[in-house]
Scaffold this motif. Sequence first.
Motif, PDB file in Angstrom:
ATOM      1  N   PRO A 102      17.974 -18.613  26.643  1.00 29.63           N
ATOM      2  CA  PRO A 102      18.651 -18.204  27.252  1.00 29.63           C
ATOM      3  C   PRO A 102      18.757 -16.388  27.150  1.00 29.63           C
ATOM      4  CG  PRO A 102      19.910 -19.061  25.622  1.00 29.63           C
ATOM      5  CD  PRO A 102      18.377 -19.497  25.657  1.00 29.63           C
ATOM      6  N   GLY A 112      25.171 -15.885  25.615  1.00 28.92           N
ATOM      7  CA  GLY A 112      25.436 -17.030  24.524  1.00 28.92           C
ATOM      8  C   GLY A 112      26.381 -16.174  23.387  1.00 28.92           C
ATOM      9  N   PRO A 124      23.272 -20.866  22.554  1.00 23.06           N
ATOM     10  CA  PRO A 124      24.020 -21.596  23.674  1.00 23.06           C
ATOM     11  C   PRO A 124      25.297 -22.492  23.013  1.00 23.06           C
ATOM     12  CG  PRO A 124      21.665 -22.106  23.695  1.00 23.06           C
ATOM     13  CD  PRO A 124      21.874 -21.219  22.567  1.00 23.06           C
TER      14      PRO A 124
END
Length: 584
Positions: A559, A562, A449
């Motif tokens: 996530p 990214g 991220p």
Amino acid sequence: MNRPSLSFLVCRVIAAAIVLPLAASARVPAQEPAPAATATDREGALNAAADARVAALVAGDVAALGAILSDDLHYIHSSGVADTKEAFLANLVSGKTKYVEYAPGERSWRFPAPGIAIESGKARIKVVNATGPMAVNLSYLATWREENGQWRFLAWQSARLPQPTTPAGFTPLFNESDLSGWRGRPHFDPAAEAAFSPEDRAAKQAEWDADMRQHWKVDGGEIVSDGHGVFLTTDRDYGDFELHLEWMLPEACADSGIYLRGNPQVQIWDPDCERDFQHGSQKGSGGLWNNPADSPGKWPLERADSPTGTWNTTRIRMQGEHVTVILNDRVVVDDARLANFFAAGTPLPEKGPIQIQTHGAPMRVRNVAIRELSTLEGSGPGWRDLTGAEFENVNGEPDTWTWKDGGVHCTGRPVGVIKTKQPVKNLEMSVEWRHLTKGGNSGVFLWAPAEVLKDLKPGALPPGGIEVQVLDHGYAEEYERSTGKKSDWFTTDGDVFPVGSSDMTPFPPVAPGGKRSFPTASHSLGSPEWNHYYIRAIDGEVRLWVNGHEVSGGTECKPAEGFLCLESEGAPVEFRRLRIRHLP
């Protein structure tokens, strides 16, 4: 019954060269001493006699052959069967043995005693006998004796050489019988050929093929060029591949080359030819000779040629525009970019033919085979090089990462990362890596991220993302020595795991603690060997292949979008052949 060893039989042949003249002295009439022949005269006469023997053998001319063979002939076949002159000729007369083809290769002479000559060399022979047709490559030792002023064939011993084999995973491009799968084509701009109308293309190809048939043929399971005319060209076009072939220049100062995607060339020439020293021939074969002056790959890294008149083995890997050449097991070009000869400064065509060049002198080629690179190796539609221009420093020193010739060297200090300038989501990545010291540590971060990379200080790693571990086998030993703890919570064969605030459901087997996906098998190589990773990251699922084997991964990654990062973690490491394919 045990068959005599080759060394024993060879000793018998040599003994025959010395002993038989003495035993036969009563039968060979005394002769006046002849003027001493020069070495050149002697070898010329022997070469002529040896060529006449081969011609008579293949023609089945028993009368001519009988005049060349000594009455004391001792002929030991590669099977171990021994014949006298009478038995040898009887087999030819009866048709029990028929020599269809005899392709001489290397040949040399020694003179251990007056009137005695030892011939040694190699040949490819096709013969039909009781078991059917057979083609073999032989290494042989023959003895000639001077009788009544003429050289007579006295003894023979041969051994079968290993047949050239197609490497595992490769597809033959040459069937050893004819030129099926090949066409004629000269040095010609691919763009100009592509612009032909179908009618013009067919007419031009017919012209080129007619020329090819005049100058190229198959002889003894080998492709033979007289050095003139069009180039021998594959019918098919190829993109990314590995090419294996063996080649031999029969004459001094010969010159040839291998065109890749119709573009020159991997250079082949005689490194001892003083005439071509002005062009750099003394540096050896294998270089990308048509590249710009002093560019990477222009000259081979070392001279690796076998002597003129002997065989060379070459393996060429082409991926994208990068070429690696291995000549006789030595890397002479290492992942260098091949320049576009026909359109300087522009990319090479994605596909094109492979060509064997003619350049005024004979050449022989055999054992030609190809392996097309796969998706697991970063080849196919949509794949491209991942270059240094797409990365930026996060928390390293200016010299921590150095990009050169399509690869990157990392000093390992300070601990930190570089990242792609743009975020990534669904992708495939192919990369080769190696540690330069035992126990090195590094990694590839997926989907890091932006917030964990912001203001990251030197000495720190991102506290988020999915890491694909890059560890040397010596790391576990060093960890246990320095910490006194067991290393059972990680492996050195390709762990995949979430970092910091990120999450992932690992594929089994799972490490203690439940977060790491352990590899299902050990396939990585230790320092300083190169390893290959293929990483597939799609819709929150990561899968890792190590050196061609799927080993680990996980799903439900958070996530799942990214930045892609390469990790510096205390020891020097190198990455090369970075390739990426973005997926929807």
